[in-house]
Scaffold this motif. Structure first.
Motif, PDB file in Angstrom:
ATOM      1  N   GLN A  35       0.857  -1.200   0.000  1.00 31.17           N
ATOM      2  CA  GLN A  35       0.000   0.000   0.000  1.00 31.17           C
ATOM      3  C   GLN A  35       0.887   1.242   0.000  1.00 31.17           C
ATOM      4  O   GLN A  35       2.092   1.140   0.268  1.00 31.17           O
ATOM      5  CB  GLN A  35      -0.896  -0.031   1.250  1.00 31.17           C
ATOM      6  N   CYS A  40       2.842   4.566   1.163  1.00 28.32           N
ATOM      7  CA  CYS A  40       3.485   4.849   2.455  1.00 28.32           C
ATOM      8  C   CYS A  40       2.699   5.928   3.184  1.00 28.32           C
ATOM      9  O   CYS A  40       2.392   6.974   2.602  1.00 28.32           O
ATOM     10  CB  CYS A  40       4.915   5.333   2.178  1.00 28.32           C
ATOM     11  N   CYS A  90       4.434   6.743   8.618  1.00 26.75           N
ATOM     12  CA  CYS A  90       4.171   6.582  10.057  1.00 26.75           C
ATOM     13  C   CYS A  90       5.471   6.693  10.848  1.00 26.75           C
ATOM     14  O   CYS A  90       5.443   6.856  12.049  1.00 26.75           O
ATOM     15  CB  CYS A  90       3.535   5.221  10.317  1.00 26.75           C
ATOM     16  N   ALA A 108      11.597  -3.019   6.622  1.00 22.95           N
ATOM     17  CA  ALA A 108      10.565  -3.680   5.818  1.00 22.95           C
ATOM     18  C   ALA A 108       9.745  -4.618   6.692  1.00 22.95           C
ATOM     19  O   ALA A 108       8.563  -4.843   6.449  1.00 22.95           O
ATOM     20  CB  ALA A 108      11.224  -4.447   4.674  1.00 22.95           C
ATOM     21  N   TYR A 109      10.362  -5.160   7.757  1.00 19.24           N
ATOM     22  CA  TYR A 109       9.633  -6.059   8.670  1.00 19.24           C
ATOM     23  C   TYR A 109       8.525  -5.277   9.374  1.00 19.24           C
ATOM     24  O   TYR A 109       7.412  -5.745   9.532  1.00 19.24           O
ATOM     25  CB  TYR A 109      10.600  -6.652   9.701  1.00 19.24           C
ATOM     26  N   ALA A 110       8.851  -4.043   9.775  1.00 19.33           N
ATOM     27  CA  ALA A 110       7.914  -3.290  10.624  1.00 19.33           C
ATOM     28  C   ALA A 110       6.949  -2.430   9.793  1.00 19.33           C
ATOM     29  O   ALA A 110       6.021  -1.862  10.350  1.00 19.33           O
ATOM     30  CB  ALA A 110       8.709  -2.383  11.563  1.00 19.33           C
ATOM     31  N   CYS A 111       7.154  -2.333   8.468  1.00 22.11           N
ATOM     32  CA  CYS A 111       6.341  -1.374   7.676  1.00 22.11           C
ATOM     33  C   CYS A 111       4.897  -1.845   7.560  1.00 22.11           C
ATOM     34  O   CYS A 111       4.626  -2.903   6.992  1.00 22.11           O
ATOM     35  CB  CYS A 111       6.946  -1.246   6.271  1.00 22.11           C
ATOM     36  N   PRO A 112       3.921  -1.069   8.087  1.00 20.36           N
ATOM     37  CA  PRO A 112       2.519  -1.509   8.003  1.00 20.36           C
ATOM     38  C   PRO A 112       1.989  -1.544   6.574  1.00 20.36           C
ATOM     39  O   PRO A 112       1.029  -2.246   6.285  1.00 20.36           O
ATOM     40  CB  PRO A 112       1.766  -0.451   8.835  1.00 20.36           C
ATOM     41  N   ALA A 113       2.651  -0.809   5.647  1.00 21.23           N
ATOM     42  CA  ALA A 113       2.144  -0.798   4.273  1.00 21.23           C
ATOM     43  C   ALA A 113       2.806  -1.879   3.430  1.00 21.23           C
ATOM     44  O   ALA A 113       2.603  -1.934   2.224  1.00 21.23           O
ATOM     45  CB  ALA A 113       2.403   0.578   3.648  1.00 21.23           C
ATOM     46  N   HIS A 114       3.625  -2.766   4.056  1.00 20.74           N
ATOM     47  CA  HIS A 114       4.270  -3.887   3.340  1.00 20.74           C
ATOM     48  C   HIS A 114       5.086  -3.410   2.154  1.00 20.74           C
ATOM     49  O   HIS A 114       5.082  -4.052   1.087  1.00 20.74           O
ATOM     50  CB  HIS A 114       3.185  -4.889   2.864  1.00 20.74           C
TER      51      HIS A 114
END
Lengths: 193, 491, 358, 185
Positions: free
Chosen positions: B369, B371, B374, B417-423
């Motif tokens: 999704q 960015c 955040c 990239a592990y923590a990114c809510p937008a994958h």
């Protein structure tokens, strides 16, 4: 002293020369593409505006008022401003070639910046003394540069966004400037006396 | 022991329980072994054998290509079937020059090198030479030739050797099992390396999510009475195993950018590397096999296996009972920094610490999704970078702007990239940018080289033309003079 | 470069997603919204539903015009959140077209002109509120005293339809001033602020929310609870609300001591107006706030200071919307000049020189 | 009326002299731009830009009657640096990233006439009369002059092969969906 601070805040923020008086819009739009350019343009315009409003006051009180040459006011002011801008252009060209390259046509165009002439004439209209016109010139120049730099920051960020095609480029810059002046309406009503 | 804090980092589910209680087993000898020539950082090895040669286990197959390189040895006895191209264990799917060895099943060792009976009497040079001879490389995943690192002691004043037992990658348990089952070999290797590097302090760092390993190692060190070695637990937080961050946690020193940890007096080695040094020095055995974890929900029976180098991944998976479902991702190494494999017919090499067959559920994947700024990636980045800004520059092809804010300093740990809510595949963007920037640098170097050649050629042509003109002029002058000479001769 | 594999990078992921974040923020807002809907009765419910609906409609409209697929964007909850925040910042008994136009401006000009979710420069809800406030000053400043559902003078459902959708229904008879508005008008009539504050709503009413004002300006306690929940869930950083409330409290108390007649005290500023909504839900909008912790502190402090300046000196009684928009304008510069130090490098960016080994 | 004209002329003169003095102190030497532009160009004088060598191309660029994308071998990188130096806006999208090409001699058709060696501007071809020639790919910047020169059409422009060392990840598609990769057998 408190009156001077109010004057400074008043001209810089409350009735900001760009967003409230809508003066100097073309250089604002022209040089607010990148923050470095905006910084350079802001400093150049501040130097010109402050010096010109002081010189304008000097000419007004020394030359125009005593000899009632009021009708020459605009002509002499433009002459002075053009000289100051020419001088600034030499300084910028000597000091930093990349800035001179980046500003390009907008450096000599400060002469035609209606904010510079406008501030000089407003000083005369409101009968400011020496210090007042200096502060008034510097305040509005500071307001002009502030808006220039803030707008440059916003436009640099929006350059990274996928703005839809019809809005890409100038239109989105005008939308941003519009929203910015919307936000500045918050300062409306602050009494600067 | 005083520990320091690192910036950022993420808490990953370590999911080591799948294979942490499986003892190390040895893989039955595979029929075919595919040994790529490039298994380490530095120049590829150069083959010394030809097709049809019969070799014994541990015999030299390819010598080191340059100073920074490592030789290759036969993982088993057999016949060199071919030296050809085989698909490399690399996401590009490209092929690589590989020695294909057909094993004869006897697995017969060749004559081992002369063991160094008292390594603590030997000087650093002989130990480094032995490590080079036996083809030892860093087993943590970087695969940097160990001999070069062991040689650092002679050139730089080092004061600490850190043994990296952090193993912060999820799923991987090979270091854990090594520390539990091969404790003496590891500790002996540690002491040999410490002697070679000339350090007074040795720190074995183990993440607290491996309590048994921590206990066994502490107890073994106490039994051995080696006062210089301290075994310490470190917080289980990814990326604790990253070299520079591990050094920071243990010593509080910060490695300057573009420099090695050796420049601040610390050298980091992996647990498996220590064991390999032990075998090389004490028994004269080269590096021909290594322990790796085969895990993931798509594998029927996850295990830790001692595997001869060059075995195909397919054989490893079959040994673990095959796949329960077609894997969503097949990885070499851990899920955070591991490389996706192009298929199962690729060999394992010195740097492979694990093979993972992950099912879609384990990936927690999701649609990419936009960015939403955040800032989570900024707070988790252990290197103090601003991943979202770099990624948006790269997305708009402004790689120079991304380089200016530090994309070259990214170690690719994957926390953002592990923590990114937008994958958003942030690390993929950064790997693309780093690759593109180094390609541009290569092209620029090539253009400069060609500019020098062109200028040199122009000068040479200029000189030749001038010489020809002078010769022409001289000949014309000479043509005029002969009458005078002839004239004077007749007179 | 051809790659057999489509995607590199880590293959493990934390169990979060954009939709999950939006849902949690909506959940944190829910108690305050429900209390306010109960407080202001049916007209507020109608307006709330109209605003949310028109937010979704304008989102769908913008997406189809832009030719983007409806699916992931429409259900990621960002449009609903913008609509909800907008509904909470307009007078509860405002006519329906205020909500509709506001949602259209917010979603259209506030978000999709810049390229959709995550790329807008200003908080969409605040863009809409300020645009409405300046273009329709009268309906936007017509507040009513709370008329909880079921209380004697609460309008029935049919009356509420007339209020929200009817043209001729004038509210002048019922209108009441918000605490901030009341203090400002009294001040302009020369009544010192201290008396105006004491005479107006008590601190308890302010906290609970039984005062006139838009839905966001009432129930301070419930909004505070929602905000703390978000901080605990690590969805918003604590830095922005703490900096904003701290600066506002500090300035207010300082100037209150200097000139009590002219400036209201800290607690009044904290509890009155949309301070709590602004600090926990509007200033902390992820897209338009800085990404570094120190940057967020500067941003929050800026918001707090501007809120106080506008409330004390400017013409409009409520300054949160303007303050947030102004600080949103500064966010790109804050992110540009306040950056984390790269590991192994000095603040200026050149590599560290290793300390000589003592 | 007289005072008006008088004051204006006096003002004009004083300002003019002041500016004249300032101009002398703040003089900037000649246009250093040309030399800098030439420094940026590859300098291999291959002539693909239509000018006689890089110095002429730089002069044309400085004079403004040449585009920043005038240098094919330089590709997008040189064009970007030129645009940055000249302050022109340059969108990288315009020039397709030309795949770098390198000459390649087909051994079968090479008769060793070595006419291509004379034509190569960067000594990129090695060979002796009557012997098979070959191209040093490191020294060839793909100007393609040798292709037209070869009588037996034995030279062809080929893309540079990708190796494990030069391979790097592709740019992820904007909305790359993290779908299940096909881990085929």
């Amino acid at each position: 002293m408190q009156e001077y601070v109010l004057m400074l805040v008043g001209t810089a923020l409350v009735n900001n020369v760009v967003l409230v008086k809508f003066l100097g819009l073309c250089p604002t739009m022209g040089t607010s593409g990148k923050v470095e350019t905006a910084l350079g343009m802001g400093m150049a315009t501040t130097f010109v505006m402050t010096l010109s409003s002081v010189l304008a006051w000097a000419i007004e009180s020394a030359l125009l008022a005593p000899f009632e040459l009021g009708f020459l006011r605009t002509l002499t002011f433009i002459l002075v401003i053009a000289a100051v801008v020419q001088f600034t252009e030499m300084v910028v060209r000597r000091v930093s070639q990349p800035l001179y390259q980046a500003l390009g046509i907008f450096l000599p165009l400060i002469t035609t910046n209606c904010a510079v002439l406008g501030v000089a004439l407003l000083n005369v209209q409101e009968g400011h003394g020496f210090i007042q016109s200096l502060l008034y010139g510097f305040g509005s120049a500071f307001g002009f540069s502030l808006i220039l730099i803030v707008l440059a920051g916003l436009r640099e960020r929006v350059a990274l966004a996928d703005v839809p095609a019809p809005f890409a480029g100038a239109p989105i810059s005008f939308v941003i400037a519009g929203l910015l002046s919307l936000a500045f309406m918050g300062f409306a009503g602050i009494s600067t006396r | 022991m005083k520990l320091f804090r690192i910036r950022g980092g993420v808490h990953v589910e370590h999911r080591k329980e799948l294979s942490s209680e499986q003892a190390i087993v040895t893989l039955p000898l595979p029929a075919w072994l595919y040994i790529p020539l490039q298994q380490h950082i530095g120049a590829p090895a150069e083959p010394v054998v030809v097709e049809g040669d019969v070799v014994l286990k541990g015999q030299l197959l390819a010598k080191a290509g340059s100073a920074v390189s490592a030789p290759l040895h036969a993982p088993t006895s057999g016949r060199i079937a071919q030296i050809g191209d085989w698909m490399a264990p690399h996401p590009s799917g490209l092929t690589q020059r590989t020695i294909i060895l057909e094993s004869d099943g006897r697995d017969q060792w060749c004559e081992p090198l002369l063991p160094i009976d008292d390594p603590f009497a030997a000087d650093a040079k002989t130990i480094a030479a032995r490590a080079a001879e036996c083809g030892l490389v860093g087993m943590g995943g970087a695969a940097f030739p160990t001999a070069v690192k062991l040689d650092l002691g002679t050139r730089i004043k080092l004061d600490t050797l850190v043994i990296n037992g952090a193993e912060c990658e999820p799923y991987l348990t090979c270091d854990d099992r090594l520390m539990r089952e091969r404790t003496d070999e590891v500790l002996d290797g540690v002491r040999i390396m410490a002697h070679a590097l000339g350090v007074e302090r040795i720190v074995v760092a183990i993440e607290t999510n491996k309590p048994q390993a921590l206990a066994i190692m502490t107890q073994a060190v106490a039994a051995g009475g080696w006062s210089k070695i301290t075994v310490t637990g470190i917080p289980a937080r990814y990326p604790m195993g990253s070299e520079r961050h591990l050094v920071h946690v243990l010593t509080g020193r910060e490695t300057p950018a573009r420099k090695l940890t050796a420049d601040i007096g610390v050298v980091v080695h992996n647990v498996a590397t220590a064991r390999a040094v032990h075998h090389a020095v004490r028994h004269g055995r080269p590096l021909v096999a290594r322990v790796m974890t085969v895990s993931g929900q798509a594998v029927r029976r996850p295990q830790n296996i001692e595997v001869p180098l060059g075995t195909l991944v397919a054989e490893l998976i079959d040994h673990c009972g095959g796949l329960t479902e077609p894997p969503a991702r097949l990885l070499s190494g851990g899920p955070m920094m591991g490389q996706p494999l192009p298929g199962r017919k690729v060999p394992v090499i010195k740097g492979t610490s694990g093979i993972l067959a992950l099912s879609a559920v384990e990936l927690h994947g999701g649609p990419v999704q936009p960015c939403i700024k955040c800032g989570t990636c900024v707070s988790v980045c252990p290197c103090g970078l601003v991943p979202l800004e770099m990624a948006s520059y790269i997305r708009k092809d402004r790689l120079d702007a991304a380089a200016k804010i530090g994309v070259q300093d990214c170690v690719g740990c994957g926390s953002c990239a592990y923590a990114c809510p937008a994958h958003i595949p942030l690390v993929h963007y950064f790997n693309y940018a780093k690759g593109r920037l180094s390609a541009q640098e290569r092209e620029q170097r090539k253009r400069d080289r060609i500019k020098r050649l062109a200028v040199a050629r122009a000068d040479r042509m200029e000189k030749i033309a001038k010489a020809k003109r002078e010769a022409m002029a001289a000949r014309k002058a000479a043509a005029k003079k002969p009458e005078a000479v002839a004239g004077s001769a007749q007179a | 470069m051809k790659a057999v594999v489509d995607l590199g990078g880590p293959f493990a992921h934390a169990p979060t997603s954009v939709r999950w974040i939006m849902i949690q923020v909506l959940g944190a807002l829910a108690p305050a919204v429900l209390f306010d809907l109960w407080l202001f009765g049916f007209p507020a419910i109608n307006l709330f539903l109209v605003t949310i609906a028109s937010a979704l409609i304008s989102e769908a409209l913008c997406l189809t015009i832009a030719g983007k697929p409806l699916q992931p964007a429409i259900t990621d909850g960002s449009a609903v959140l913008t609509g909800c925040l907008l509904a909470m910042s307009i007078p509860p008994w405002a006519p329906w077209w205020i909500g509709a136009i506001g949602a259209l401006i917010g979603i259209g000009i506030g978000k999709h002109v810049f390229g959709g979710l995550g790329q807008n420069l200003f908080n969409p809800a605040m863009v809409a509120r300020v645009a409405l406030l300046i273009s329709f000053p009268v309906p936007m400043t017509l507040f009513v005293a709370p008329k909880p559902l079921g209380s004697v003078d609460a309008p029935g459902f049919l009356d509420s339809l007339a209020i929200t959708f009817g043209w001729h229904f004038n509210l002048d008879a019922l209108s009441a001033a918000t605490p901030l508005g009341y203090v400002k008008t009294e001040l302009s009539r020369g009544v010192p602020v201290v008396d105006a504050v004491n005479h107006g709503a008590s601190a308890l009413d302010l906290a609970i929310g039984t005062v006139a004002g838009s839905m966001g300006e009432t129930s301070a306690v419930l909004l505070l609870a929602g905000g703390l929940f978000l901080i605990w869930r690590r969805i918003i950083p604590w830095h922005i609300p703490v900096a904003m409330l701290g600066m506002l409290l500090g300035l207010a108390t300082l100037f209150h001591i200097v000139d009590p007649g002219r400036f209201a005290d800290g607690s009044f500023h904290l509890l009155a107006g949309a301070t709590m909504l602004g600090a926990f839900f509007i200033a902390t909008d992820l897209v338009t706030s800085p990404v570094t912790r120190p940057g967020q502190l500067v941003y929050g402090a800026g918001c707090g200071a501007l809120v106080w300046i506008i409330r004390s000196f400017a013409g409009y009684p409520e300054g949160v919307a303007f303050a947030v928009l102004l600080m949103n304008a500064l966010t790109p510069l804050i992110d540009r000049w306040i950056r984390p130090r790269i590991y192994g490098r000095t603040r200026r960016g050149d590599p560290l020189t290793p300390k000589p080994k003592t | 009326m007289l005072t008006a004209v008088g004051s204006l002329t006096v003002l004009g003169i004083t300002l003019g002299t002041l500016l004249g003095i300032a101009a002398k102190y703040l003089a900037v030497q000649g246009d250093a731009l040309e030399a800098e532009l030439e420094g940026l160009l590859p300098g291999s004088n291959c002539g693909q830009c239509g000018f006689a060598g890089c110095k002429a191309a730089a002069a044309a660029l400085a004079a403004g009657n040449a585009q920043v994308t005038l240098c094919p071998p330089g590709g997008r990188a040189v064009a970007a640096t030129l645009a940055a130096k000249m302050g022109h806006a340059f969108d990288a999208g315009g020039t397709a990233e030309a795949e770098p090409l390198v000459a390649f001699v087909h051994e079968g058709r090479c008769i060793g006439c070595s006419r291509c060696i004379q034509k190569c501007s960067s000594d990129g071809i090695v060979g002796a009369p009557k012997q098979i020639h070959t191209v040093l790919s490191d020294a060839c910047h793909g100007c393609g002059k040798c292709v037209s020169e070869c009588p037996t059409e034995g030279i062809e422009m080929m893309p540079i092969p990708v190796t494990l060392a030069t391979w790097h990840w592709h740019k992820p598609a904007p909305q790359a969906i993290d779908t299940r990769a096909k881990a085929e057998a």
